[in-house]
Design a protein around this motif. Structure first.
Motif, short mmCIF file in Angstrom:
data_model
loop_
_atom_site.label_atom_id
_atom_site.label_comp_id
_atom_site.label_asym_id
_atom_site.label_seq_id
_atom_site.Cartn_x
_atom_site.Cartn_y
_atom_site.Cartn_z
N UNK A 84 0.84 -1.20 0.00
CA UNK A 84 0.00 0.00 0.00
C UNK A 84 0.88 1.25 0.00
N UNK A 85 1.97 1.22 0.76
CA UNK A 85 2.89 2.36 0.81
C UNK A 85 3.47 2.62 -0.57
N UNK A 86 3.84 1.56 -1.27
CA UNK A 86 4.40 1.71 -2.61
C UNK A 86 3.40 2.39 -3.54
N UNK A 87 2.13 2.03 -3.41
CA UNK A 87 1.09 2.66 -4.25
C UNK A 87 0.95 4.15 -3.95
N UNK A 88 1.06 4.51 -2.66
CA UNK A 88 0.97 5.93 -2.30
C UNK A 88 2.21 6.69 -2.80
N UNK A 89 3.38 6.08 -2.66
CA UNK A 89 4.60 6.73 -3.15
C UNK A 89 4.60 6.83 -4.67
N UNK A 90 3.99 5.86 -5.34
CA UNK A 90 3.87 5.92 -6.80
C UNK A 90 2.95 7.08 -7.19
N UNK A 91 1.86 7.26 -6.44
CA UNK A 91 0.97 8.40 -6.66
C UNK A 91 1.73 9.71 -6.41
N UNK A 92 2.54 9.71 -5.37
CA UNK A 92 3.33 10.90 -5.02
C UNK A 92 4.27 11.28 -6.16
N UNK A 93 4.94 10.31 -6.74
CA UNK A 93 5.84 10.56 -7.86
C UNK A 93 5.06 11.11 -9.05
N UNK A 94 3.88 10.56 -9.30
CA UNK A 94 3.06 11.04 -10.43
C UNK A 94 2.60 12.48 -10.21
N UNK A 95 2.34 12.84 -8.96
CA UNK A 95 1.87 14.19 -8.64
C UNK A 95 3.00 15.21 -8.63
N UNK A 96 4.23 14.75 -8.26
CA UNK A 96 5.37 15.67 -8.17
C UNK A 96 6.57 15.07 -8.91
N UNK A 147 8.90 16.25 -10.74
CA UNK A 147 10.16 16.99 -10.79
C UNK A 147 10.83 17.11 -9.43
N UNK A 148 10.20 16.59 -8.38
CA UNK A 148 10.77 16.68 -7.03
C UNK A 148 11.59 15.42 -6.73
N UNK A 149 12.70 15.58 -6.01
CA UNK A 149 13.59 14.43 -5.76
C UNK A 149 13.11 13.52 -4.65
N UNK A 150 12.44 14.08 -3.63
CA UNK A 150 12.10 13.29 -2.45
C UNK A 150 11.07 12.19 -2.73
N UNK A 151 10.06 12.40 -3.58
CA UNK A 151 9.12 11.31 -3.87
C UNK A 151 9.81 10.05 -4.40
N UNK A 152 10.82 10.22 -5.25
CA UNK A 152 11.55 9.07 -5.78
C UNK A 152 12.36 8.39 -4.67
N UNK A 153 12.89 9.21 -3.76
CA UNK A 153 13.63 8.66 -2.62
C UNK A 153 12.70 7.79 -1.76
N UNK A 154 11.49 8.31 -1.52
CA UNK A 154 10.52 7.56 -0.72
C UNK A 154 10.07 6.28 -1.42
N UNK A 155 9.84 6.37 -2.74
CA UNK A 155 9.44 5.19 -3.50
C UNK A 155 10.58 4.17 -3.51
N UNK A 156 11.81 4.67 -3.56
CA UNK A 156 12.96 3.79 -3.48
C UNK A 156 12.98 3.03 -2.16
N UNK A 157 12.63 3.71 -1.07
CA UNK A 157 12.60 3.05 0.23
C UNK A 157 11.47 2.03 0.29
N UNK A 158 10.34 2.36 -0.31
CA UNK A 158 9.22 1.43 -0.34
C UNK A 158 9.60 0.13 -1.04
N UNK A 159 10.23 0.25 -2.22
CA UNK A 159 10.64 -0.94 -2.96
C UNK A 159 11.75 -1.70 -2.21
N UNK A 160 12.61 -0.96 -1.51
CA UNK A 160 13.66 -1.61 -0.74
C UNK A 160 13.05 -2.48 0.36
N UNK A 161 12.04 -1.93 1.04
CA UNK A 161 11.36 -2.70 2.09
C UNK A 161 10.64 -3.92 1.51
#
Length: 505
Positions: free
Chosen positions: A440-452, A454-468
């Protein structure tokens, strides 16, 4: 004559009735506001205490000139000892805002200038405290852009291996540290870039300001705190060093495993300007009043923007200064090995919020910040509501329905919720991650990346989600994207190395 007397009595009676009605109405409004604050404190405290790693939370609110405190849980597991208004908490780095306020006082008193070379206030040769002929200035220290080390000598090395004994090793170094060692360390520093250009959070710098204040006023840092802040604001239960009786009221601190942690010894060995204060909820509310007083020239000076981080964030006199669509607000976080405190003031809302817990760690810190965000969402008188809070319950029940609801609200009520702040979805994603809802977290972070995008932090968060989720290929892909957008993202660098090293093994 008789008719005149009757008319006069009717007028007096009418005024009396009106005054009674006004009094009742005002009392009703006050009770309603009190109920609103109490309900919000109760609700957000209950949500915070759902996390099994924490046991207590204290909340202070200053709203429209009125003070409210709430205390929940128990300070020590199964002891039945709830925190109270007389409980002391280590407020840790929130202390830096007191130090910054004292510097603002010195600026207004003509004792200091933001453009002063710090070496002006140091005895001995400190030719090392410059880079390519450019010295460290007072303003660089206040904004953590001086390029000074984060901590005293030997501390930063400990954090490279965060073992269970870290807190005790940290304390062993700190309690044996003294001013002679401090200044010796200061002479060993080599700057790696131009002061004022690159951020690096520094406790060493905050203590340096404590020393400089002592030099210009010829008084101890503690005396300056008492003279210019504590006495003026009526803060009677905020101290660097507690008496034996007061120490008994200092909350025991725990890590997220429930292990008892040592208290910070920083105010015993150096100045304590970086994080030595202990305080109570009533006193922290008095500090809010002091900082929110628009006639207080010192407080207003301490809030001035000195260094710009990005379009909406600055640093003042150690204050974090941010601006949203409603106005500018000021805040700081304080974290120790067994304590977390968030302190926020919102002048445009006539609102201040402080929350403390006696538990350390990233989970406790994130949940405490969520409680503060919830209080803000409930209590602010105007402005957009939190989209994260609006969809959280549904996301935990069914993530796909939660995301569908997000899109529905964005289409139907774009002005009603805050869709512009990436931190909204980011905090929800991490809340899901902390609860073990990794997919579920990965889906939210994926939405976050789609919404932003050009921002670096959403990709960082999605990276952590996939790492987990142990999807290291996708994790690496997103960390690399984050690093491309922000080459100074040290977390992405660390995680990329970690993933590549694991692959090699």
């Amino acid at each position: 004559m008789k008719n005149q007397i009757i008319c006069l009595l009717l007028v007096i009676f009418s005024i009396s009735c009106k005054n009674t009605t006004d009094t009742n109405e005002n009392q009703g409004i006050q009770n309603m506001e009190k109920d609103t604050v109490t309900i919000s404190m109760d609700t957000n405290a209950a949500a915070f205490l759902e996390d099994s790693t924490v046991t207590a939370i204290s909340i202070g609110v200053y709203k429209n000139g009125k003070s409210y405190t709430g205390h929940y849980g128990e300070l020590d597991r199964q002891k039945g000892n709830p925190p109270t208004d007389s409980t002391f908490y280590e407020i840790a780095s929130v202390t830096k805002t007191f130090t910054g306020t004292l510097v603002a006082q010195a600026i207004l008193d003509g004792k200091l200038s933001l453009e002063d070379d710090i070496r002006k206030y140091l005895d001995g040769d400190y030719n090392n405290l410059q880079y390519d002929g450019h010295p460290i200035l007072i303003k660089h220290v206040l904004t953590h852009t001086a390029r000074l080390p984060s901590n005293n000598k030997g501390i930063d090395e400990l954090f490279k291996n965060e073992a269970d004994s870290l807190a005790f090793k940290f304390n062993e170094i700190e309690k044996n540290y003294n001013k002679e060692k401090y200044f010796s360390h200061l002479q060993e520093i080599t700057l790696d870039t131009l002061p004022g250009t690159k951020y690096n959070y520094s406790n060493v710098g905050a203590n340096l300001m404590g020393h400089i204040l002592e030099v210009v006023y010829k008084k101890s840092f503690t005396q300056l705190l008492d003279q210019f802040i504590l006495k003026k604001s009526g803060m009677n239960t905020s101290k660097m060093i507690l008496t034996e009786e007061e120490s008994n009221r200092l909350a025991n601190g725990y890590n997220n495993d429930g292990d008892l942690m040592p208290h910070l010894p920083v105010s015993n060995t150096l100045w304590g300007a970086e994080g030595g204060l202990k305080s109570t909820m009533p006193d922290m509310i008095k500090y809010m009043q002091f900082q929110m007083d628009s006639t207080n020239a010192v407080a207003q000076e301490s809030h001035k923007k000195i260094h710009k981080e990005n379009a909406t964030e600055w640093i003042g006199y150690f204050w974090r200064v941010e601006q949203d669509e409603d106005g500018i607000y000021y805040h700081h976080h304080g974290g120790a090995f067994g304590a977390n405190t968030y302190f926020f003031i919102y002048p445009h809302y006539n609102l201040g919020i402080v929350a403390s817990t006696n538990c350390s760690g990233r989970i406790a810190s994130a949940n405490l910040k969520s409680a503060v965000d919830g209080l803000l969402d409930d209590l602010k008188p105007f402005g957009k509501k939190s989209i994260s809070r609006a969809i959280t319950t549904l996301c935990f029940e069914d993530i796909d329905k939660g995301i569908t609801y997000y899109h529905q609200l964005k289409k139907e009520k774009p002005e009603g919720y805050n869709f512009e702040k990436e931190g909204e979805l980011n905090s929800l994603g991490y809340a899901l991650l902390r609860k073990g809802e990794v997919k579920a977290a990965i889906k939210i972070f994926t939405l976050l990346v789609a919404e932003f995008p050009e921002a670096f932090n959403p990709y960082d968060s999605l990276g952590e989600g996939y790492f987990e989720d142990k999807n290291y290929q996708m994790s690496l892909l997103n960390y690399e994207k984050s690093l491309a957008l922000n080459p100074e993202n040290d977390n992405a660098k660390m995680m990329i190395d970690k993933i590549k090293n694991n692959k090699e093994k």
